[in-house]
Motif scaffolding. Structure first.
Motif, mmCIF file in Angstrom:
data_model
loop_
_atom_site.group_PDB
_atom_site.id
_atom_site.type_symbol
_atom_site.label_atom_id
_atom_site.label_comp_id
_atom_site.label_asym_id
_atom_site.label_seq_id
_atom_site.Cartn_x
_atom_site.Cartn_y
_atom_site.Cartn_z
ATOM 1 N N GLU A 1 36.840 -19.754 31.458
ATOM 2 C CA GLU A 1 38.270 -20.572 31.244
ATOM 3 C C GLU A 1 37.993 -21.746 32.160
ATOM 4 O O GLU A 1 38.545 -22.731 31.856
ATOM 5 C CB GLU A 1 39.205 -19.525 31.747
ATOM 6 C CG GLU A 1 39.614 -18.331 30.925
ATOM 7 C CD GLU A 1 40.872 -17.526 31.531
ATOM 8 O OE1 GLU A 1 41.423 -17.797 32.603
ATOM 9 O OE2 GLU A 1 40.989 -16.564 30.982
ATOM 10 N N TYR B 1 47.777 -20.484 26.489
ATOM 11 C CA TYR B 1 46.682 -19.556 26.131
ATOM 12 C C TYR B 1 47.053 -18.269 26.678
ATOM 13 O O TYR B 1 46.616 -17.353 25.704
ATOM 14 C CB TYR B 1 45.316 -20.050 26.655
ATOM 15 C CG TYR B 1 44.431 -19.113 27.020
ATOM 16 C CD1 TYR B 1 43.752 -18.214 25.987
ATOM 17 C CD2 TYR B 1 44.132 -18.551 28.239
ATOM 18 C CE1 TYR B 1 42.848 -17.388 26.074
ATOM 19 C CE2 TYR B 1 43.120 -17.468 28.356
ATOM 20 C CZ TYR B 1 42.333 -17.046 27.459
ATOM 21 O OH TYR B 1 41.619 -15.981 27.710
ATOM 22 N N LYS C 1 35.962 -14.668 22.729
ATOM 23 C CA LYS C 1 36.351 -15.460 23.459
ATOM 24 C C LYS C 1 35.305 -16.465 24.383
ATOM 25 O O LYS C 1 35.346 -17.696 24.296
ATOM 26 C CB LYS C 1 37.137 -14.757 24.652
ATOM 27 C CG LYS C 1 37.764 -15.705 25.797
ATOM 28 C CD LYS C 1 38.514 -15.281 26.960
ATOM 29 C CE LYS C 1 39.211 -16.015 27.829
ATOM 30 N NZ LYS C 1 39.856 -15.347 28.889
ATOM 31 N N CYS D 1 42.599 -22.408 21.845
ATOM 32 C CA CYS D 1 44.128 -21.743 22.101
ATOM 33 C C CYS D 1 44.596 -20.881 20.839
ATOM 34 O O CYS D 1 44.923 -19.629 20.985
ATOM 35 C CB CYS D 1 44.901 -22.601 22.725
ATOM 36 S SG CYS D 1 44.806 -23.138 24.127
#
Length: 221
Positions: free
Chosen positions: A126, A158, A35, A15
């Motif tokens: 995610e 996040y 990411k 995060c």
């Protein structure tokens, strides 16, 4: 360090790394690549310290777990759009498109491709990190309540930097609280079957709804 605290450490690390990336004015594509690399590599790093752990059991596909998720996903899609049309006029969304264009280069010219990525790939990444790793893996080493709350709060936190500047303060706080609730719901969908696909489907439908609103704001619909 016990496995419980290893997972907590690695989730917080992920995060924080993404918060740093989101604070930069990097274009959306390299930011998305970072990411993907971060949220996929951190669980692998954890398992390198614990080679005896059952690694990817949460990736097993179980078809019977999808029926409820399909119905719920359709309902969530409709609910988000209905909520937008009912209360959208009470909030100022005019700044959203300008901020996205200025900070990460999202505009009407590339939004179609980005929306497909957000709905299908980003939602999976995610779910892999926050439901597969931060909940289903953590739950093996702590209480159900702690794993559920920790992963849901981490999922919301996040998004703090991810949504910064897009909405006014009251809507911003409301959305962060909604993300905690969504995290709990996603965890509940996954825990019975021990797989992330039920929550991924619902998450993807929610993102499709949000992206539909994005098309409206960008005057593409």
């Amino acid at each position: 360090m016990t496995r419980k605290y290893q997972i907590i450490f690695f989730v917080i690390l992920g995060c924080l790394l993404m918060a740093f990336v989101d604070f930069t004015k990097m274009h959306y594509v390299p930011k998305a690549v970072l990411k993907i690399g971060t949220f996929l590599s951190i669980p692998f790093l954890y398992h390198s310290f614990n080679p005896d752990a059952n690694r990817w059991d949460f990736l097993k596909f179980k078809q019977k777990s999808m029926k409820v998720s399909i119905l719920l996903g359709v309902a969530i899609y409709a609910l988000i759009l209905i909520a937008y049309f009912l209360i959208g006029s009470y909030f100022d969304f005019s700044n959203v498109t300008h901020v996205l264009n200025d900070t990460v280069g999202v505009n009407a010219g590339n939004f179609l491709y980005i929306s497909i990525y957000i709905s299908l790939i980003n939602s999976f990444i995610e779910e892999f990190f926050f439901r597969g790793f931060a909940f289903l893996t953590l739950r093996k080493h702590t209480t159900r309540k702690f794993a559920m709350l920790f992963s849901s709060i981490a999922f919301s936190i996040y998004h703090v930097t991810l949504m910064a500047g897009l909405f006014n303060f009251s809507l911003y706080i409301l959305l962060l609280l909604a993300l905690v609730i969504a995290g709990v719901l996603f965890n509940m969908l996954d825990e019975k079957q021990g797989t992330i696909y039920p929550s991924w489907l619902v998450h993807a439908c929610a993102n499709f709804a949000i992206n539909t609103i994005g098309f409206i704001l960008l005057e593409m619909l």
